[in-house]
Design a protein around this motif. Structure first.
Motif, PDB file in Angstrom:
ATOM      1  N   PRO A 186       0.834  -1.203   0.000  1.00 27.04           N
ATOM      2  CA  PRO A 186       0.000   0.000   0.000  1.00 27.04           C
ATOM      3  C   PRO A 186       0.865   1.247   0.000  1.00 27.04           C
ATOM      4  N   VAL A 187       0.340   2.330  -0.525  1.00 21.64           N
ATOM      5  CA  VAL A 187       1.050   3.616  -0.544  1.00 21.64           C
ATOM      6  C   VAL A 187       0.230   4.625   0.242  1.00 21.64           C
ATOM      7  N   PRO A 188       0.763   5.076   1.409  1.00 23.55           N
ATOM      8  CA  PRO A 188       2.020   4.662   2.025  1.00 23.55           C
ATOM      9  C   PRO A 188       1.843   3.390   2.859  1.00 23.55           C
ATOM     10  N   VAL A 189       2.987   2.803   3.268  1.00 26.51           N
ATOM     11  CA  VAL A 189       2.978   1.564   4.049  1.00 26.51           C
ATOM     12  C   VAL A 189       2.908   1.899   5.534  1.00 26.51           C
ATOM     13  N   PRO A 190       1.846   1.459   6.232  1.00 22.42           N
ATOM     14  CA  PRO A 190       1.780   1.675   7.678  1.00 22.42           C
ATOM     15  C   PRO A 190       2.539   0.570   8.416  1.00 22.42           C
ATOM     16  N   GLU A 191       2.839   0.808   9.668  1.00 23.01           N
ATOM     17  CA  GLU A 191       3.537  -0.194  10.472  1.00 23.01           C
ATOM     18  C   GLU A 191       2.710  -1.453  10.694  1.00 23.01           C
ATOM     19  N   THR A 192       1.402  -1.380  10.466  1.00 22.43           N
ATOM     20  CA  THR A 192       0.528  -2.529  10.645  1.00 22.43           C
ATOM     21  C   THR A 192       0.558  -3.488   9.452  1.00 22.43           C
ATOM     22  N   GLN A 193       1.225  -3.112   8.375  1.00 19.36           N
ATOM     23  CA  GLN A 193       1.322  -3.993   7.217  1.00 19.36           C
ATOM     24  C   GLN A 193       2.004  -5.299   7.611  1.00 19.36           C
ATOM     25  N   PRO A 237      11.014  13.306   4.614  1.00 17.35           N
ATOM     26  CA  PRO A 237       9.685  13.899   4.377  1.00 17.35           C
ATOM     27  C   PRO A 237       9.097  13.513   3.019  1.00 17.35           C
ATOM     28  N   GLN A 238       9.956  13.288   2.024  1.00 20.18           N
ATOM     29  CA  GLN A 238       9.479  12.927   0.692  1.00 20.18           C
ATOM     30  C   GLN A 238      10.195  11.671   0.208  1.00 20.18           C
ATOM     31  N   ALA A 239       9.564  11.007  -0.765  1.00 29.48           N
ATOM     32  CA  ALA A 239      10.164   9.845  -1.422  1.00 29.48           C
ATOM     33  C   ALA A 239      10.241  10.147  -2.912  1.00 29.48           C
ATOM     34  N   PRO A 240      11.327  10.767  -3.375  1.00 33.72           N
ATOM     35  CA  PRO A 240      11.441  11.146  -4.787  1.00 33.72           C
ATOM     36  C   PRO A 240      11.555   9.934  -5.698  1.00 33.72           C
ATOM     37  N   PRO A 266       6.074   1.173  -6.075  1.00 32.50           N
ATOM     38  CA  PRO A 266       6.700   2.048  -5.080  1.00 32.50           C
ATOM     39  C   PRO A 266       6.671   1.487  -3.665  1.00 32.50           C
ATOM     40  N   ILE A 267       7.696   1.832  -2.907  1.00 33.33           N
ATOM     41  CA  ILE A 267       7.714   1.590  -1.467  1.00 33.33           C
ATOM     42  C   ILE A 267       7.834   2.950  -0.796  1.00 33.33           C
TER      43      ILE A 267
END
Length: 349
Positions: free
Chosen positions: A125-132, A233-236, A277-278
């Motif tokens: 998922p985008v973004p990846v939560p810690e619950t993944q 802060p960003q994922a280019p 994407p990750i």
């Protein structure tokens, strides 16, 4: 008055150096433990450096001594290291331990460890939560051992509060496997074209070492048993990273975008290249620790690039970064012959 005493294991590594400096600057009395017992010139003079063989239980217990308020471990890996820390629970107030984004897998069981297999690229998922969900724990591959480490430590939460930081692609000076070398070395070699697979859209969430240090500093102030993502802060995209490095080095590079996977010979493959994407969800770290990034990816590049250029000019990239050769292979990183042949077949475009 100090905040307390801290022990940092792996103090002369990339993350350890920054963590020692951040903690000492925040008022902690820091014991910097590493195999060689080295000192970073940017550390305050009051930092105490000691030698430590991490695999020696008695040596680690001696470094902890009568106790420490926080122990930061940037080298922990697998069940043995987890149990080593838990055995010292009565003498450690809390711990901050580095894990990895590689632990995540998608709902079909695909992870970074399976991406080389047909159809094995993870769709997170985008973004990846810690619950993944994560890969299964075990003593085999890297990610499985990190999950085993996490679970053993979290199970001891009542005796030893541990913050586990799942780091993205760590970058900045002193990195042993600097992904930025891919673009920097090409420019130093005079390359004026690059090929990027997956349309240049690949994203692998980075985290600058100073942001890692900030997360460690904040976790030391707010002990708890939890898992938190660690990212910038960003994922280019990889195309944006290449263009930003061009700007820092004052060069212009033409980019050829390939839709889909790298062609034969790994043309267009980079250390960031992913089919999907990750991107990490950082809201938990912001909520629980009050995390605000020290720097962004693009803002941090000038110092990283300057450090890389200095290392390459002094020793050559293969001697300066042997882990890059081991991890990626020389031809996979700078396989210019395969790239030139592929471009020639396309008419140079």
């Amino acid at each position: 008055m100090t905040r307390g005493n801290a022990v940092v294991i792996g103090a002369t590594g990339q993350v350890g150096r920054a963590a020692v400096r951040a903690l000492a600057g925040d008022g902690w009395e820091v014991c910097a433990a590493s195999r060689g017992g080295g000192v970073d010139e940017r550390w305050p003079g009051e930092v105490r450096a000691v030698r430590l063989d991490r695999e020696d239980d008695a040596a680690l217990a001696a470094v902890v001594g009568d106790g420490c308020d926080v122990l930061v471990d940037v080298t922990a890996y697998g069940a043995a290291h987890a149990r080593q820390l838990v055995s010292l629970a009565g003498r450690i107030g809390s711990a901050v331990v580095i894990s990895s984004v590689s632990v995540y897998e998608d709902d079909a069981g695909r992870s970074l460890g399976t991406q080389g297999e047909p159809g094995g690229a993870p769709r997170l998922p985008v973004p990846v939560p810690e619950t993944q969900r994560t890969v299964a724990p075990g003593e085999g591959m890297y990610a499985a051992r990190k999950v085993l480490l996490e679970r053993e430590l979290l199970a001891a939460g009542g005796a030893l509060p541990v913050t586990l930081l799942r780091a993205g692609a760590i970058h900045g000076p002193y990195c042993r496997s600097p992904r930025e070398l891919y673009f920097v070395q090409r420019l130093l070699d005079g390359r004026r074209r690059r090929v990027l697979a997956y349309g240049g859209r690949s994203r692998f969430h980075p985290v600058h070492v100073s942001n890692m240090a900030e997360l460690i500093r904040l976790a030391a102030l707010r002990p708890g048993s939890r898992v938190l993502n660690a990212g910038d802060p960003q994922a280019p995209t990889v195309a944006e990273i290449g263009a930003a490095i061009d700007t820092v080095m004052g060069r212009e590079t033409g980019t050829v975008l390939v839709e889909g996977a790298p062609p034969d010979g790994g043309v267009g493959d980079t250390p960031w290249s992913l089919e999907h994407p990750i991107v990490l969800d950082m809201t938990a770290a912001e909520r629980e620790l009050g995390y605000r990034a020290v720097t962004g990816y693009v803002e941090s590049l000038p110092r990283t690039v300057a450090w890389l250029e200095g290392q390459v000019r002094e020793r050559g990239w293969e001697d300066a970064f042997p882990r890059m050769v081991t991890t990626y292979g020389r031809d996979a990183l700078f396989g210019y012959a395969a790239e030139d042949a592929w471009l020639e077949r396309r008419g140079g475009k």
